[in-house]
Design a protein around this motif. Sequence first.
Motif, PDB file in Angstrom:
ATOM      1  N   PHE A 160       6.007   8.971  11.920  1.00  0.00           N
ATOM      2  CA  PHE A 160       5.442   8.049  10.940  1.00  0.00           C
ATOM      3  C   PHE A 160       3.938   7.884  11.127  1.00  0.00           C
ATOM      4  O   PHE A 160       3.428   8.053  12.231  1.00  0.00           O
ATOM      5  N   PRO A 161       3.243   7.481  10.059  1.00  0.00           N
ATOM      6  CA  PRO A 161       1.836   7.109  10.226  1.00  0.00           C
ATOM      7  C   PRO A 161       1.716   5.835  11.052  1.00  0.00           C
ATOM      8  O   PRO A 161       2.507   4.911  10.883  1.00  0.00           O
ATOM      9  N   PHE A 162       0.752   5.786  11.946  1.00  0.00           N
ATOM     10  CA  PHE A 162       0.391   4.577  12.676  1.00  0.00           C
ATOM     11  C   PHE A 162      -0.918   4.083  12.071  1.00  0.00           C
ATOM     12  O   PHE A 162      -1.907   4.818  12.073  1.00  0.00           O
ATOM     13  N   VAL A 163      -0.906   2.860  11.544  1.00  0.00           N
ATOM     14  CA  VAL A 163      -2.053   2.288  10.845  1.00  0.00           C
ATOM     15  C   VAL A 163      -2.335   0.915  11.454  1.00  0.00           C
ATOM     16  O   VAL A 163      -1.392   0.149  11.693  1.00  0.00           O
ATOM     17  N   PRO A 164      -3.597   0.580  11.703  1.00  0.00           N
ATOM     18  CA  PRO A 164      -3.900  -0.696  12.347  1.00  0.00           C
ATOM     19  C   PRO A 164      -3.266  -1.899  11.634  1.00  0.00           C
ATOM     20  O   PRO A 164      -3.445  -2.094  10.429  1.00  0.00           O
ATOM     21  N   ARG A 165      -2.539  -2.683  12.419  1.00  0.00           N
ATOM     22  CA  ARG A 165      -1.831  -3.854  11.908  1.00  0.00           C
ATOM     23  C   ARG A 165      -2.760  -4.814  11.182  1.00  0.00           C
ATOM     24  O   ARG A 165      -2.425  -5.319  10.099  1.00  0.00           O
ATOM     25  N   ASP A 166      -3.944  -5.086  11.756  1.00  0.00           N
ATOM     26  CA  ASP A 166      -4.843  -6.066  11.144  1.00  0.00           C
ATOM     27  C   ASP A 166      -5.319  -5.619   9.772  1.00  0.00           C
ATOM     28  O   ASP A 166      -5.431  -6.429   8.853  1.00  0.00           O
ATOM     29  N   LYS A 167      -5.567  -4.323   9.612  1.00  0.00           N
ATOM     30  CA  LYS A 167      -6.001  -3.818   8.308  1.00  0.00           C
ATOM     31  C   LYS A 167      -4.855  -3.879   7.293  1.00  0.00           C
ATOM     32  O   LYS A 167      -5.072  -4.200   6.121  1.00  0.00           O
ATOM     33  N   LEU A 168      -3.641  -3.570   7.751  1.00  0.00           N
ATOM     34  CA  LEU A 168      -2.482  -3.659   6.847  1.00  0.00           C
ATOM     35  C   LEU A 168      -2.243  -5.098   6.427  1.00  0.00           C
ATOM     36  O   LEU A 168      -1.994  -5.378   5.246  1.00  0.00           O
ATOM     37  N   ALA A 169      -2.347  -6.033   7.372  1.00  0.00           N
ATOM     38  CA  ALA A 169      -2.156  -7.448   7.044  1.00  0.00           C
ATOM     39  C   ALA A 169      -3.190  -7.915   6.024  1.00  0.00           C
ATOM     40  O   ALA A 169      -2.870  -8.692   5.115  1.00  0.00           O
TER      41      ALA A 169
END
Length: 121
Positions: A32-41
């Motif tokens: 899966f893609p790992f994407v920074p949590r803070d940016k997703l939030a």
Amino acid sequence: MGVTYVDGTVCNATDPARSFDERFLVDTGALFPFVPRDKLAAIGVTPTRRETFRLMDGTLIERDMGRALVRVEGKEEVVPVVLAEPGDATVLGVVALEALALGVDPTSGELRPVIVLAVSA
């Protein structure tokens, strides 16, 4: 083959105007893609489940997952994404590559469109 990076855009799946640009390490060994949590939030992507992952050294970690629209190389698709924690790499994994019908050219290391295999009756 060397290390491949690609620029992309990550969007809220139901409101694509809420988005950010990201530079991904392309990892065909990652699912899966790992994407920074803070940016997703910040764009309204919320967790839908939690999964366990094994690091290359064997360590097990748990991470939340959600769904986001990912745009790369002029293609876009809604895919499951891992809400990466600080210290996690930002990765574009094989699920997103397959969904976008993209593959890594082993000679150049660049992403290229691929013909997707279909099963016939």
